[in-house]
Design an enzyme around this catalytic site. Structure first.
Site, PDB file in Angstrom:
ATOM      1  CB  CYS A 220       3.392  -3.147   1.721  1.00  0.00           C
ATOM      2  SG  CYS A 220       2.952  -4.758   2.462  1.00  0.00           S
TER       3      CYS A 220
ATOM      4  CG  HIS B 156       3.289  -1.631   6.323  1.00  0.00           C
ATOM      5  ND1 HIS B 156       2.584  -0.881   5.414  1.00  0.00           N
ATOM      6  CD2 HIS B 156       3.043  -2.925   6.034  1.00  0.00           C
ATOM      7  CE1 HIS B 156       1.907  -1.692   4.611  1.00  0.00           C
ATOM      8  NE2 HIS B 156       2.173  -2.927   4.952  1.00  0.00           N
TER       9      HIS B 156
ATOM     10  CD  GLU C 230       3.250   2.679   5.929  1.00  0.00           C
ATOM     11  OE1 GLU C 230       2.386   1.862   5.571  1.00  0.00           O
ATOM     12  OE2 GLU C 230       4.471   2.490   5.761  1.00  0.00           O
TER      13      GLU C 230
END
Length: 262
Positions: A99, A192, A194
């Site tokens: 990011c 993102h 994750e």
């Protein structure tokens, strides 16, 4: 990462989903004090960069930060974080920037600018691999989904102009997603992957409570109804991304004597 404990949990869950034994250390910088994480947690689990600078590591993940609407040089810890970026090039086999860190790394190392968006890129978006046979995409489907939550973007034309960079993946809606440099020693990921299933919901509810202008996260809730909860469609991709990075670009590339990293 503004919510460090949440981000730690998300990343540990993904890194642990591998037959490789992974031992993690958490680094912090001296020039910034976290506002959202207890001091006791930081003292117990984090180590200052100064105490780690003489060590070498198989891999490193640099997370995002809620500062993307500032110019890079306006960020109070810019000098220290760029020192870490430079240090990683000679002390880490492969570094994964996520990011804001992806934007910051590309700007610092390659002069790639970021651009403000008219409205927040917020939701789950379809992506495609531009080099589907690349090792980082082993096991991926032809299209895959990634959460995004950001106010700025990178542009493909800037990436393509630089011969040191390889654009690996992008989205029609979300734009540039993954860029590689130095043969896989650096990956820059704008989304993102994750994120846990409820992270975007938490961000949406938080912004509503603050009275901020925020649209419903796109392609996220069942029937676009927050009461029905999210439709999770990115976890398989996330697990493959992190396991492929660990296997092909960290484990298989780190020299037997880790001190030989250079």
């Amino acid at each position: 990462m503004p919510l460090k404990i949440t981000t730690e949990t998300d990343l540990i869950r993904l890194l642990s989903n591998s037959p490789l034994q992974v031992e993690m250390s958490f680094m912090k910088i001296k020039s910034h004090t976290s506002k959202n994480t207890p001091v006791e947690h930081m003292q117990a689990f984090y180590t200052d960069f100064e105490e780690m600078r003489d060590e070498k590591y198989d891999g490193m993940i640099v997370t995002g930060a809620p500062v993307e609407q500032f110019d890079f040089e306006e960020v109070s810890y810019w000098d220290e974080v760029t020192e870490i970026f430079d240090w990683a090039r000679t002390h880490v086999t492969s570094t994964l920037y996520i990011c804001w860190a992806a934007q910051a790394g590309l700007y610092h190392h390659y002069g790639i600018p970021k651009y403000p968006l008219e409205k927040k890129m917020f939701g789950i978006f379809e992506h495609r691999a531009l080099e589907p046979l690349h090792a980082i995409f082993r096991g991926f489907d032809d299209c895959f989904y990634v959460p995004h939550s950001r106010h700025t973007e990178l542009r493909r034309e800037d990436i393509l102009k630089n011969p040191e960079l390889t654009l690996l993946s992008e989205s029609k809606e979300a734009g540039v997603y993954m860029v590689m440099a130095r043969g896989g020693r650096e990956f820059f990921v704008t989304g993102h992957s994750e994120y846990s299933p409820l992270t975007l919901d938490s961000e949406y509810q938080r912004d509503l409570e603050r009275g901020l202008e925020i649209e419903l996260p796109r392609n996220y809730y069942l029937d676009d109804d927050p009461e029905k909860g999210p439709v999770v469609r990115w976890r398989a991709h996330a697990n493959l991304l992190f396991s492929n990075w660990l296997n092909y670009f960290v484990y298989q590339e780190t020299p037997f004597n880790i001190n030989d990293i250079q």
